[in-house]
Design a protein around this motif. Structure first.
Motif, PDB file in Angstrom:
ATOM      1  N   SER A   1       0.829  -1.204   0.000  1.00 10.83           N
ATOM      2  CA  SER A   1       0.000   0.000   0.000  1.00 10.83           C
ATOM      3  C   SER A   1       0.867   1.260   0.000  1.00 10.83           C
ATOM      4  N   PHE A   2       2.186   1.082   0.147  1.00 15.89           N
ATOM      5  CA  PHE A   2       3.128   2.156  -0.121  1.00 15.89           C
ATOM      6  C   PHE A   2       4.410   1.527  -0.675  1.00 15.89           C
ATOM      7  N   ILE A   3       5.180   2.301  -1.410  1.00 18.57           N
ATOM      8  CA  ILE A   3       6.421   1.801  -1.987  1.00 18.57           C
ATOM      9  C   ILE A   3       7.551   2.764  -1.666  1.00 18.57           C
ATOM     10  N   PHE A   4       8.766   2.224  -1.684  1.00 23.92           N
ATOM     11  CA  PHE A   4       9.959   3.050  -1.468  1.00 23.92           C
ATOM     12  C   PHE A   4      10.442   3.559  -2.820  1.00 23.92           C
ATOM     13  N   PRO A   5      10.528   4.866  -3.004  1.00 26.64           N
ATOM     14  CA  PRO A   5      11.068   5.383  -4.263  1.00 26.64           C
ATOM     15  C   PRO A   5      12.586   5.340  -4.267  1.00 26.64           C
ATOM     16  N   SER A   6      13.172   5.538  -5.448  1.00 25.76           N
ATOM     17  CA  SER A   6      14.607   5.797  -5.528  1.00 25.76           C
ATOM     18  C   SER A   6      14.837   7.222  -5.044  1.00 25.76           C
TER      19      SER A   6
ATOM     20  N   ILE B   1      11.977   9.313  -6.867  1.00 25.49           N
ATOM     21  CA  ILE B   1      11.624   8.868  -8.221  1.00 25.49           C
ATOM     22  C   ILE B   1      10.988   7.492  -8.117  1.00 25.49           C
ATOM     23  N   SER B   2       9.841   7.338  -8.737  1.00 20.73           N
ATOM     24  CA  SER B   2       9.155   6.053  -8.684  1.00 20.73           C
ATOM     25  C   SER B   2       8.504   5.743 -10.023  1.00 20.73           C
ATOM     26  N   SER B   3       8.493   4.466 -10.363  1.00 24.38           N
ATOM     27  CA  SER B   3       7.765   4.001 -11.547  1.00 24.38           C
ATOM     28  C   SER B   3       6.481   3.302 -11.127  1.00 24.38           C
ATOM     29  N   GLY B   4       6.074   3.491  -9.876  1.00 25.06           N
ATOM     30  CA  GLY B   4       4.887   2.819  -9.380  1.00 25.06           C
ATOM     31  C   GLY B   4       5.059   1.315  -9.306  1.00 25.06           C
ATOM     32  N   GLY B   5       6.311   0.891  -9.184  1.00 23.01           N
ATOM     33  CA  GLY B   5       6.583  -0.535  -9.103  1.00 23.01           C
ATOM     34  C   GLY B   5       6.675  -1.228 -10.442  1.00 23.01           C
ATOM     35  N   ASN B   6       6.464  -0.499 -11.545  1.00 23.17           N
ATOM     36  CA  ASN B   6       6.462  -1.121 -12.874  1.00 23.17           C
ATOM     37  C   ASN B   6       7.863  -1.351 -13.421  1.00 23.17           C
ATOM     38  N   ALA B   7       8.766  -0.411 -13.159  1.00 20.62           N
ATOM     39  CA  ALA B   7      10.118  -0.528 -13.716  1.00 20.62           C
ATOM     40  C   ALA B   7      11.120   0.050 -12.722  1.00 20.62           C
ATOM     41  N   PRO B   8      11.374  -0.641 -11.607  1.00 19.00           N
ATOM     42  CA  PRO B   8      12.275  -0.093 -10.580  1.00 19.00           C
ATOM     43  C   PRO B   8      13.694   0.140 -11.072  1.00 19.00           C
ATOM     44  N   VAL B   9      14.171  -0.699 -12.022  1.00 20.84           N
ATOM     45  CA  VAL B   9      15.530  -0.487 -12.543  1.00 20.84           C
ATOM     46  C   VAL B   9      15.588   0.807 -13.335  1.00 20.84           C
ATOM     47  N   LEU B  10      14.528   1.122 -14.096  1.00 20.62           N
ATOM     48  CA  LEU B  10      14.475   2.382 -14.837  1.00 20.62           C
ATOM     49  C   LEU B  10      14.478   3.565 -13.871  1.00 20.62           C
TER      50      LEU B  10
ATOM     51  N   ARG C   1      15.834   3.608 -10.950  1.00 18.63           N
ATOM     52  CA  ARG C   1      17.186   3.705 -10.397  1.00 18.63           C
ATOM     53  C   ARG C   1      18.134   4.377 -11.382  1.00 18.63           C
ATOM     54  N   LEU C   2      18.032   4.035 -12.665  1.00 18.00           N
ATOM     55  CA  LEU C   2      18.892   4.660 -13.673  1.00 18.00           C
ATOM     56  C   LEU C   2      18.623   6.154 -13.771  1.00 18.00           C
ATOM     57  N   LEU C   3      17.344   6.523 -13.684  1.00 21.19           N
ATOM     58  CA  LEU C   3      16.995   7.946 -13.718  1.00 21.19           C
ATOM     59  C   LEU C   3      17.554   8.654 -12.491  1.00 21.19           C
ATOM     60  N   ARG C   4      17.505   7.985 -11.339  1.00 21.44           N
ATOM     61  CA  ARG C   4      18.071   8.570 -10.132  1.00 21.44           C
ATOM     62  C   ARG C   4      19.566   8.848 -10.311  1.00 21.44           C
ATOM     63  N   GLU C   5      20.280   7.912 -10.949  1.00 14.53           N
ATOM     64  CA  GLU C   5      21.708   8.093 -11.160  1.00 14.53           C
ATOM     65  C   GLU C   5      21.989   9.314 -12.033  1.00 14.53           C
ATOM     66  N   LYS C   6      21.146   9.533 -13.046  1.00 18.29           N
ATOM     67  CA  LYS C   6      21.330  10.710 -13.910  1.00 18.29           C
ATOM     68  C   LYS C   6      21.088  11.999 -13.132  1.00 18.29           C
TER      69      LYS C   6
END
Length: 476
Positions: free
Chosen positions: A115-120, A131-140, A142-147
């Motif tokens: 009912s809640f998620i941890f964002p990058s 930054i969150s993808s709503g759980g759909n693409a956590p690796v994406l 994370r990559l956006l966080r790095e940028k």
């Protein structure tokens, strides 16, 4: 009015001193606990066999081990719940029990049971970017966080803390929301931000006070920035941050269009480049324009190809700024000799071929001291010669006359690091002809290390024939 429905409402939760229950005692649970501890949570742990690192936290009273076995009653007085076990049935029990009690719950790596998620997180405390993808693409995510992490200066947190201390003072002098917004926009782009980046917090606060009591009195500044040899990817992170703050950018012909594209869209751009056989801005006029723009309160970026202190007249320009009492700073860049040779697969030094490297300019004042040709002609060293194509014949003649072998490998690297880079190689006695055919700008390299070009060249560069073909296509 219709709008797209999102799966999660982004919120920042205050968990300081609030009880948070973590079920699980492994590495994943430990990562979540460390994150919660940074936010000041009262972490309670249920785990049958905690990780040794987790036991160390218990010993330090950084978390509390409340039970070995999960019981639903443990949820009655907690704020958040995290399940981090590899027992799917237990994770399901935790989720259902938390939902029944209207507790927010996160089952790690199981989005349907969250009912809640941890964002990058990009952490510039007290500034946080989530930054969150709503759980759909956590690796994406994370990559956006790095940028984003790379783009945000490390001093932003301290800047935010100082701004927080000054909020009430600003309100006393700027009575409307719009006036305060304009004040902070100017501060975060101007001298205050530069001084914070330089680590001079007292001076930064003095600049805030001056701008508050006497708007415009703090003036602007000049920031000398090395743009690198051409490839925009070689611009330093600090250089990128600075040119995106600039009100006006003075640039030379060696700065690539790709680098200029990274500037703010509303920044004024002025070319003050010098080019042989073409209109050029006199150095004293460039110095004057830089000083005048800074005195007008603008953040002035002087963008120079390569590194501004290596054959770039950057020292002369800052001498003019210092004489005028204008504050300045320097952001170094990748110099052409380093960047162009690396892209050409020519190491400047190599223990089998060259134990030293010398940077030389082929463009010098008529009254300057002549080269020590005997020193430059010594073997087992590399010469990187800037702006040397027009004097290639003289350079070759003098090196040969002072003992360099006529078969010494040489390279002429044109438009180094750019998509249309060309590398022509030969011997010292052929240097004049190679330089005549080279597109500008070009770097001359003399030394045995040039022989490694064929073996180590990795960057896909154009041959002369390919470059000609491309120019014909572009003209068409």
């Amino acid at each position: 009015m219709s709008c797209r429905v999102v799966d999660y409402l982004p919120l920042f939760a205050a968990v300081k001193n609030r009880p948070v229950l973590v079920i699980g005692g492994g590495e994943i649970a430990l990562r979540k606990i460390m994150f919660l501890r940074r936010a000041g949570a009262d972490v309670q742990v249920v785990a049958e066999q905690p990780d040794p690192a987790l036991i160390a936290l218990f010993d330090q009273q950084a978390a509390r081990w409340v039970a070995k076995i999960f019981d639903e009653s443990q949820l009655d007085k907690v704020f958040l719940v995290i399940a981090a076990t590899d027992d799917s049935a237990l994770n399901r029990r935790v989720f259902d029990a938390a939902n029944a009690r209207h507790r927010l719950v996160n089952v790690v790596d199981n989005q349907p049971l969250c009912s809640f998620i941890f964002p990058s997180i990009v952490d510039r405390s007290p500034l946080l970017v989530a930054i969150s993808s709503g759980g759909n693409a956590p690796v994406l995510a994370r990559l956006l966080r790095e940028k984003i992490e790379a783009l945000l200066p490390g001093n932003l947190g301290r800047m935010a803390e100082v701004a927080g201390r000054w909020r009430e003072r600003i309100k006393a002098f700027r009575h409307t929301t719009d006036a305060r917004r304009r004040f902070w926009e100017s501060a975060f782009r101007g001298r205050f931000a530069s001084l914070m980046a330089a680590g001079d917090e007292p001076a930064a606060e003095r600049a805030l006070q001056a701008e508050l009591t006497s708007p415009g009195s703090s003036g602007g500044e000049i920031i000398l920035v090395g743009a690198g040899p051409g490839d925009a990817g070689l611009l330093t992170l600090r250089g990128l941050q600075v040119i995106q703050q600039a009100d006006i950018i003075f640039y030379d012909h060696l700065v690539s269009d790709e680098v200029l594209e990274l500037a703010r869209r509303d920044a004024e751009k002025v070319c003050v480049g010098k080019r042989a056989s073409a209109h050029a801005v006199a150095q004293h006029d460039t110095n004057r324009m830089l000083v005048e723009a800074a005195r007008a309160g603008k953040t002035v970026v002087r963008l120079k190809g390569g590194d501004p202190f290596i054959f770039g007249r950057g020292g002369e320009e800052l001498q003019a700024a210092a004489a005028a009492g204008v504050p300045f700073q320097v952001v170094p860049g990748v110099t052409a000799a380093s960047g162009a040779t690396a892209y050409a697969g020519i190491p400047l030094t190599h223990r089998d071929y060259a134990q030293s490297v010398t940077f030389v300019t082929g463009h010098y004042k008529a009254d300057s001291a002549p080269f020590d040709w005997a020193q430059l002609a010594q073997s087992r060293q590399t010469l990187a010669i800037y702006m040397g194509t027009m004097k290639a014949a003289e350079i070759s003649k003098q090196l040969l006359a002072h003992g360099r072998g006529k078969t010494t490998p040489v390279a002429v690297i044109s438009r180094g690091t750019r998509a249309d880079q060309q590398v022509a190689t030969g011997t010292l006695e052929q240097l004049e002809d190679l330089a005549k055919a080279a597109p500008m700008p070009a770097l001359l390299v003399v030394g045995e290390v040039v022989g490694l070009h064929r073996e180590l060249a990795w960057f896909r560069h154009m041959t002369a024939a390919q470059a000609f073909s491309a120019s014909v296509i572009n003209l068409a």
